[in-house]
Design a protein around this motif. Structure first.
Motif, PDB file in Angstrom:
ATOM      1  N   ARG A  29      10.015   0.158   3.501  1.00 24.36           N
ATOM      2  CA  ARG A  29       9.834   0.519   4.907  1.00 24.36           C
ATOM      3  C   ARG A  29       8.531  -0.071   5.439  1.00 24.36           C
ATOM      4  NH1 ARG A  29      11.641   5.538   4.170  1.00 24.36           N
ATOM      5  NH2 ARG A  29       9.553   6.362   3.924  1.00 24.36           N
ATOM      6  N   LEU A  30       7.500  -0.029   4.623  1.00 19.99           N
ATOM      7  CA  LEU A  30       6.218  -0.619   5.028  1.00 19.99           C
ATOM      8  C   LEU A  30       6.387  -2.102   5.335  1.00 19.99           C
ATOM      9  CD1 LEU A  30       3.027  -0.348   5.185  1.00 19.99           C
ATOM     10  CD2 LEU A  30       3.043  -1.254   2.857  1.00 19.99           C
ATOM     11  N   ALA A  44      11.047   2.883  -1.955  1.00 17.61           N
ATOM     12  CA  ALA A  44      11.643   3.048  -0.623  1.00 17.61           C
ATOM     13  C   ALA A  44      10.559   3.000   0.465  1.00 17.61           C
ATOM     14  CB  ALA A  44      12.401   4.378  -0.554  1.00 17.61           C
ATOM     15  N   GLU A  45       9.437   3.659   0.195  1.00 11.79           N
ATOM     16  CA  GLU A  45       8.335   3.635   1.169  1.00 11.79           C
ATOM     17  C   GLU A  45       7.777   2.216   1.330  1.00 11.79           C
ATOM     18  OE1 GLU A  45       6.325   8.063   0.548  1.00 11.79           O
ATOM     19  OE2 GLU A  45       6.098   6.549  -1.036  1.00 11.79           O
ATOM     20  N   LEU A  46       7.733   1.496   0.214  1.00  7.27           N
ATOM     21  CA  LEU A  46       7.215   0.131   0.240  1.00  7.27           C
ATOM     22  C   LEU A  46       8.130  -0.763   1.076  1.00  7.27           C
ATOM     23  CD1 LEU A  46       4.888  -1.517  -1.028  1.00  7.27           C
ATOM     24  CD2 LEU A  46       6.422  -2.042  -2.936  1.00  7.27           C
ATOM     25  N   LYS A 101      -1.989   8.384  -3.060  1.00  6.26           N
ATOM     26  CA  LYS A 101      -0.587   8.422  -3.502  1.00  6.26           C
ATOM     27  C   LYS A 101      -0.028   7.015  -3.448  1.00  6.26           C
ATOM     28  CE  LYS A 101       3.901  10.252  -2.186  1.00  6.26           C
ATOM     29  NZ  LYS A 101       4.417   8.871  -2.081  1.00  6.26           N
ATOM     30  N   LEU A 128      -1.261   5.030  -0.172  1.00  4.44           N
ATOM     31  CA  LEU A 128      -1.870   5.775   0.920  1.00  4.44           C
ATOM     32  C   LEU A 128      -3.197   6.315   0.418  1.00  4.44           C
ATOM     33  CD1 LEU A 128       1.204   7.698   2.327  1.00  4.44           C
ATOM     34  CD2 LEU A 128      -0.019   5.770   3.365  1.00  4.44           C
ATOM     35  N   MET A 173       2.865   4.335  -3.090  1.00  2.00           N
ATOM     36  CA  MET A 173       4.131   4.380  -2.368  1.00  2.00           C
ATOM     37  C   MET A 173       5.306   4.165  -3.321  1.00  2.00           C
ATOM     38  SD  MET A 173       3.699   2.493   1.282  1.00  2.00           S
ATOM     39  CE  MET A 173       2.685   3.219   2.585  1.00  2.00           C
ATOM     40  N   SER A 174       6.390   4.859  -3.049  1.00  2.29           N
ATOM     41  CA  SER A 174       7.637   4.666  -3.790  1.00  2.29           C
ATOM     42  C   SER A 174       8.268   3.351  -3.335  1.00  2.29           C
ATOM     43  CB  SER A 174       8.592   5.816  -3.491  1.00  2.29           C
ATOM     44  OG  SER A 174       9.008   5.738  -2.127  1.00  2.29           O
TER      45      SER A 174
END
Lengths: 263, 263, 263, 263
Positions: free
Chosen positions: C166-167, C162-164, C157, C209, C159-160
């Motif tokens: 946060r990463l 937003a997820e990026l 998957k 991921l 990352m969006s």
């Protein structure tokens, strides 16, 4: 405009010019070879041999060669591993020799001349110089970091001058057989498909009898695109019993002058 | 015994088996290319072009490509440098394209398929990934440690989406022309000698206009056996004026399905 | 005569001159990384960790990185594989980070700077660019043709944004811990032996991921002189369960300006 | 936890274990060397020599060595090029030898041991096996495809057994001098900076007097990051007159047991 001449030898790219005359013998002044052979399953081996060749022994021969001082390469060299089967060519004449299943080499230039000029089935692999520690030698072949062949050899006894003389007389010339196959463009089938003969002379200056061991690793498509079936086929051949191994140092002459198409 | 089938595609060594069906397009998912062209002497350039090709511009085009995610290589890749001349094929039909003088590649497998299946004049060289420092890129080609080509490129302006669209529409397909030449065995002359067509499609996802510079080094026989005449010939072509350079990143499809022999 | 200056930074050979000033951050503009981690035996893992480091998880982390556009290398690059364990440094201050067991790299220059300047335990291996076929990636490490590490990864998957974000906020800085050990000459024991800290910043532009798998091959002394015990030790650590895998593309900055000796 | 022992020899990474005992001589069973020397500008040469070394001749010595059957490398080998200046060490004792300006090697493992254990200024280059065509030998060194050194050698006369005996007696041991420099972390200046002695014994089995020629190419920062100043410095040294060249084949023993720090 560029014009081809019928009296000239070319290789791609041809338009930068060719060279005149008939093909000449090619001398390799410094060749170290290790040969390990073993008996295997007769039927499985025959499946790789095309007519009009006939298997004379159910034996697979693996020969590692480190070649240096190669005249046609400006004195450079390369390493190769030849896998073959003892056969006789039996159409209209009988010629004993070695049908070559595959040759791995670590340089492209001799791969191209071998394939296009004499039908030798050469493909690329990474092949280190052999490592020697005392009387033990270790060699391998790999592709993109994936090991597919390990060869161990132990020198048992160096040949005496008399034995060496006999070796050079008996085993001095090898008739390598290939099959030159050039495909049609854009559709199945062959534009050229013929058996070939490519003799080689060896003059050994030193030789050792020894014991060799072979280990094949079957690679998968993602490890060795295009050529993984070769590693799978060879790794499936059972190793029934080893023959005596042999290591030689000397001079090899590729007889381009005697190479010919068989039919 | 091994038997050849007419419905099967083979490459040497054939006796481990071939694959069925017609040749399929080959997708290269990640290709970075830098193209530098210059005008040169018309007469000197014509000397490399065989009939029935006609030079359409007195221009030498040098294209560096770093290819990754190549499906037929298990997702691996290689680097190559293509040198060509804009021409038209003019016998019975007129096809505009690029006559390929030489292609250097740093992997053997695509060299073999290119030469044997489509007559592309591919030979080996060491070709590093390009180095990029800010907007400058530097690439080279060498053999056995001897540099023979230097390519400098500077990105001047990234293309807008509209310019990119136009690029893909106008320059998206390249007709590469080769000449498949397979020699006789043991004597001069050709077993096969024919012009070939091998189209390629490019879909660029990003592109930059830029300025490129080329430097050729003429190698000697002891540095680059067999192929040194190519470096000498190309280094003698005068560089009269550079055209605009181009850098692209995108996907390339080799149209094996459209490859054919011309006659 | 050549004279050393205390205000100058040198590396061997020093007598061709050094460079002034304090160490600067080193930017790697194009880094693709694949990280696979697994839980293993706590006691076996602890045996490799020197005081004053404390293992914070019984996890082995294997990270493959393909680095390009490295400023200090003239825009060139290299591939590396880092093997580490999550730890805390606990003497006088507490610093969380990764204790590096070994780093394999396919270029010598960064191996030298890493070892001598920051105590990173870098050694050489052949490391191909990863192969990517669809959503599958395959990488390996080998020495002299002997494979010792295989890494498989599947993108599950992307990352969006937003997820990026946060990463990058959570995992953006990694405190790599090493141990700079320089031996006495001609006798056992250390001329220098001290823990080191070498922080690195990552700004990922894309991330996935995924699921990763690791296979170690234990090499023998004749295959990987000097370093074979590392492959044996790592292959003996049991793989109890895999953590989520991660693939990133982006920019990495080695914080040479923050590197320091710990004590 | 991992604990260091004072009776053990370690190299990074240390935590996988070290080895006991004092350093032992390292035998290289098969070494081919070509040595070419020339007189150059005294002042320019002195600028590279630190106290307490004194130049004994204004001579630059370039030695190419192809090493095989190296015991500590499992019987493998590597190629190297040593550049040095005849000097005497003159503090508290007088030792004649060769101050090593730089050593290029094509394998990382001996680079690491040489730098860290004995202060030899080893760095990486691509170094082909020498090419030999009749009595001519050709060698080179390059980095990332950029040639920076060419060495030509012509065998003029093979040494007689008596001459060979004298050679082994007179030139059999070379005292190589280095300078082990390990920097501070995160700031200029040295953590370790000391002159070193590393003797080597040669037993030649065959030797040729000959004529050698050297050509240096000065590389730029974008071609040879970090190390380009070395190629620039060496290419600026004038070649005033060549000394007799020498080629040897034989055994070399690195005397790790006699290596020591000088002060």
């Amino acid at each position: 405009m560029f014009k081809f001449s019928d009296d000239t030898n070319y290789a791609m790219p041809a338009h930068f010019g060719g060279w005149p005359g008939r093909p000449q013998p090619a001398t390799y002044h410094d060749v170290t070879s290790i040969t390990v052979s073993y008996e295997t399953d007769p039927g499985m081996l025959t499946a790789f041999i095309p007519e009009p060749f006939e298997k004379t022994e159910s034996v697979l021969t693996i020969q590692y060669s480190m070649c240096r001082r190669v005249d046609w390469m400006g004195g450079g060299g390369y390493n190769l591993i030849t896998v073959g089967v003892p056969v006789a060519y039996v159409r209209r004449e009988r010629i004993e020799g070695l049908y070559v299943l595959v040759i791995w080499e670590n340089r492209t230039a001799p791969i191209l001349t071998g394939r296009e000029q004499t039908g030798m089935p050469k493909i690329f692999a990474d092949i280190e110089d052999p490592h020697q520690l005392g009387d033990r030698l270790l060699a391998n072949a790999s592709y993109d970091g994936w090991t597919f062949l390990r060869m161990d050899f132990r020198q048992v006894k160096q040949m005496s001058p008399a034995e060496l003389l006999r070796l050079n007389q008996q085993a001095g010339t090898v008739n390598a057989f290939g099959w030159r196959y050039i495909p049609n463009i854009g559709r199945p089938g062959a534009a050229l498909s013929l058996a070939t003969l490519f003799p080689q002379d060896l003059v050994a200056g030193a030789a050792w009898l020894g014991e060799g061991r072979i280990h094949w690793e079957a690679l998968s498509p993602e490890q060795y695109h295009t050529y993984y079936p070769i590693t799978q086929a060879l790794s499936q051949l059972p190793i029934k019993s080893y023959r005596d191994g042999l290591m030689t140092q000397g001079r090899v002459v590729l007889r381009n002058d005697l190479a010919r198409q068989l039919d």
